[in-house]
Design a protein around this motif. Structure first.
Motif, PDB file in Angstrom:
ATOM      1  N   GLN A  19       5.014   1.132 -23.108  1.00  0.00           N
ATOM      2  CA  GLN A  19       4.283   0.286 -24.048  1.00  0.00           C
ATOM      3  C   GLN A  19       2.807   0.661 -24.088  1.00  0.00           C
ATOM      4  O   GLN A  19       2.188   0.678 -25.163  1.00  0.00           O
ATOM      5  N   GLU A  20       2.228   0.956 -22.926  1.00  0.00           N
ATOM      6  CA  GLU A  20       0.825   1.394 -22.880  1.00  0.00           C
ATOM      7  C   GLU A  20       0.635   2.674 -23.683  1.00  0.00           C
ATOM      8  O   GLU A  20      -0.348   2.826 -24.419  1.00  0.00           O
ATOM      9  N   TYR A  38       2.514   3.727 -26.197  1.00  0.00           N
ATOM     10  CA  TYR A  38       2.655   3.388 -27.624  1.00  0.00           C
ATOM     11  C   TYR A  38       1.347   2.803 -28.171  1.00  0.00           C
ATOM     12  O   TYR A  38       0.881   3.176 -29.260  1.00  0.00           O
ATOM     13  N   ASP A  39       0.764   1.862 -27.441  1.00  0.00           N
ATOM     14  CA  ASP A  39      -0.498   1.248 -27.886  1.00  0.00           C
ATOM     15  C   ASP A  39      -1.591   2.306 -28.019  1.00  0.00           C
ATOM     16  O   ASP A  39      -2.390   2.284 -28.965  1.00  0.00           O
TER      17      ASP A  39
END
Length: 663
Positions: free
Chosen positions: A51-52, A54-55
């Motif tokens: 997720q990190e 992707y962000d």
């Protein structure tokens, strides 16, 4: 970092961080830091890091003037997707990065991206495609950096190794020769350009290749070089590198002295790696392949068969991950593993493995073609279903709008009907007092005319005057009572209006208020033979209209005494009213819960839906105006923002429940 020299890269990046202020540079530093973190810990990878990443990519994509930041942000994203076995997503991320790097005319980054794509293809099992892609890249190796060429050679050699090992190819097979040649080329390139970490990696690979399909004398120098140098940060970048070196040492000892204790050392190492889990999977698989290949030579066919089955289970898991939701492909994958197991067993006794594998691969290709056709049919069906859903949704919306319009019409009719019932009831109730008032006024007028005639004629007598005065007094009393009754009825009607003046809220004790009500009504109930009981807490603080709550409960008590418990038969159970008060903490907040129950005559089922209608009463015209419960509901729901519910059963009694917010 591109040369795998993390011991130099990490402090350089740390020294630059305090000097960075521009947003684009900060994103670039975050991308490099995440890549460095992943490269340093080869086994690290989870959903939070994904997720990190992707962000980070989304923020970098917003920098339209600097596409290279997004390219370097896509590196760790693809790495994490690969570690989580999202190979298709990883290849898609790299394709996006490759397009951006070509747009930015950064050939170095493009070459590195294509090299990294080779590693993902190797982990996804796309070995033939990897070899073709590597040959195309190596055709222009003179324009690439040495570190990039080393990676391409290494990944191509890995593909040759896996294909040769799966076919149980003999040592002189072209795949083994090409695998060894690529590793030697990579080692020479790394030594020539001083790429020490790549030297260690090539030495580690060559040591195992020579032991598996070459000469132990050629493997020993590579092992000694690794033991002598300590191998630097390569141990951190390659999960299981130390175990791979230990495997090479143990295998070398057995190849040089093939006895039972040294063979047992290989088996013990396999058991140790099996306990280590997925983090050391590649080293464990190499050892399993070693035991399968040399099992017969060691006289331990049972261990070779067990390890072969373990290898097949690993391959089955990888194929399941690639197949995804294609459920029918799972059976084919398991059949492929069983065929491979049978072919490996047959290969120890004959030379027909290649023909069997080719036939099975053809069957698998046919199966995959069938699955692709079915997937196309499924996509078409899903598209048709989506269109049908959209059409159904449009019809539902149209039907909903039609129903809402019908509901508004019904509500308007209900309002008109309720207004009509209220007007009829009001006219009926006002008719009696107004008729009495008109009758009294008419008598007063007639008596006044008689009195005036007597005065004019001089015939006024004392007795006639006394009778006239008495008659006038009675008529005026009748007029006054009638007008008072009409006035009370109008006042109660005003209570139904939401525009009437509302009582100011205040802090009070609801439990104390109920105590006072019980005391006020106790004597009245005792006189009527009614047992009035209450269950009240010690205190119940509340903020609201106190007098309104008093009036509501008093009205409910009046209904119970005057209607529910009146005219009971002598054989019936003793008349009883039970009042309960408690605190109720529900989903909508703190509330007061009050119940009032009697064991009286009850309310007929057909009358229950209309008990809150204005002027509805079972005794309309003889007793009551039918406004009490209508006013109660208006006060409870509109003024006090609460809820009221009345249940009843004919002959058994009535149950009233109130729920009011404490604040």
């Amino acid at each position: 970092m591109s040369e795998m020299d993390l011991d130099r890269a990490a402090p350089l990046l740390e020294s630059l961080l305090p000097q960075i202020s521009e947003p684009g540079d900060q994103l670039l530093a975050r991308a490099l830091h995440l890549s460095l973190h992943l490269q340093s810990e080869a086994s690290r990878g989870d959903a939070l890091l994904l997720q990190e990443a992707y962000d980070l990519c989304q923020q970098a994509a917003a920098l339209v003037d600097d596409p290279l930041v997004e390219v370097l942000a896509l590196f760790p994203l693809a790495e994490l997707q690969t570690r989580l076995r999202l190979h298709h997503a990883a290849l898609s991320s790299l394709e996006r990065a490759l397009q951006l790097s070509q747009r930015a005319q950064s050939q170095n980054l493009s070459d590195q991206l294509q090299a990294v794509r080779g590693r993902i293809m190797a982990q996804a099992g796309m070995y033939e495609e990897l070899i073709k892609n590597s040959d195309a890249l190596l055709a222009r190796r003179a324009q690439m950096r040495p570190g990039t060429v080393h990676r391409i050679l290494n990944y191509c050699a890995t593909a040759c190794f896996v294909l040769a090992d799966e076919q149980l190819a003999p040592p002189g097979h072209p795949l083994w020769l090409r695998c060894r040649a690529h590793h030697l080329d990579a080692l020479q390139l790394a030594q020539q350009h001083g790429l020490q970490e790549d030297v260690h990696l090539s030495s580690l690979n060559l040591a195992y290749i020579e032991l598996l399909a070459g000469d132990t004398a050629d493997a020993r120098p590579h092992i000694e070089r690794l033991l002598r140098t300590g191998a630097g940060s390569v141990w951190r970048q390659i999960a299981g590198a130390r175990q791979a070196l230990q495997l090479s040492q143990t295998l070398l000892a057995w190849r040089e002295h093939p006895d039972a204790p040294r063979w047992q050392a290989l088996l013990d190492l396999e058991a140790e790696l099996a306990e280590a889990g997925d983090g050391l999977r590649f080293a464990h698989e190499y050892l399993l392949r070693t035991i399968v290949r040399f099992g017969e030579a060691a006289g331990d066919s049972s261990s070779a068969l067990r390890c072969s089955q373990r290898l097949l289970s690993f391959q089955r898991l990888r194929l399941q991950a690639v197949a995804g939701t294609l459920s029918r492909a799972v059976d084919d994958v398991f059949q492929l593993q069983r065929v491979r197991l049978e072919n490996e067993q047959l290969a120890r006794h004959g030379g027909q493995l290649e023909q069997s594998l080719a036939a099975r691969n053809a069957e698998l290709q046919q199966t995959l073609s069938r699955l692709q056709a079915e997937a196309s049919i499924r996509r078409a069906a899903e598209a048709a279903l989506q269109q049908a859903n959209e059409e159904l949704e449009a019809r539902v919306l149209a039907r909903t709008a039609s129903l809402e319009e019908a509901l508004r019409t019904v509500m308007q009719q209900e309002k008109q009907l309720a207004l009509g019932r209220m007007v009829v009831g009001m006219a009926h109730e006002l008719n009696t007092p107004l008729g009495n008032a008109r009758m009294g006024a008419s008598v007063i007028r007639d008596r006044a005319q008689e009195l005036e005639q007597w005065l004019q004629a001089g015939q006024l007598r004392r007795q006639a005057l006394s009778e006239t005065a008495s008659s006038l007094q009675q008529c005026s009393s009748l007029v006054d009572r009638s007008l008072e009754s009409a006035s009370q009825l109008i006042q109660r009607l005003k209570a139904l209006s939401l525009d009437s003046e509302q009582e100011m809220a205040q802090d009070f004790d609801a439990s104390a208020l109920m105590h006072r009500l019980i005391e006020l009504n106790q004597a009245r109930c005792q006189a009527a033979g009614i047992d009035l009981a209450a269950e009240l807490p010690a205190a119940m603080p509340m903020f609201g209209p106190m007098q309104s709550l008093h009036n509501v409960v008093q009205e409910l008590l009046d209904n119970a005494v005057d209607h529910g418990l009146k005219d009971r038969s002598a054989a019936a159970a003793p008349a009883r009213i039970q009042l309960r008060l408690r605190r109720d903490d529900g989903a909508d907040g703190e509330a007061l819960s009050l119940s009032l129950e009697d064991n009286g005559c009850g309310i007929p089922a057909e009358a229950l839906p209309r008990i809150f209608d204005p002027f509805f009463s079972g005794r309309l015209g003889s007793e009551g105006a039918g406004l009490g419960l209508s006013v109660v509901r208006t006060v409870v729901e509109e003024l006090m923002q609460g809820q009221i519910r009345i249940d009843s059963e004919l002959g058994r009694g009535t149950w009233v429940r109130l729920r009011l917010p404490l604040r």
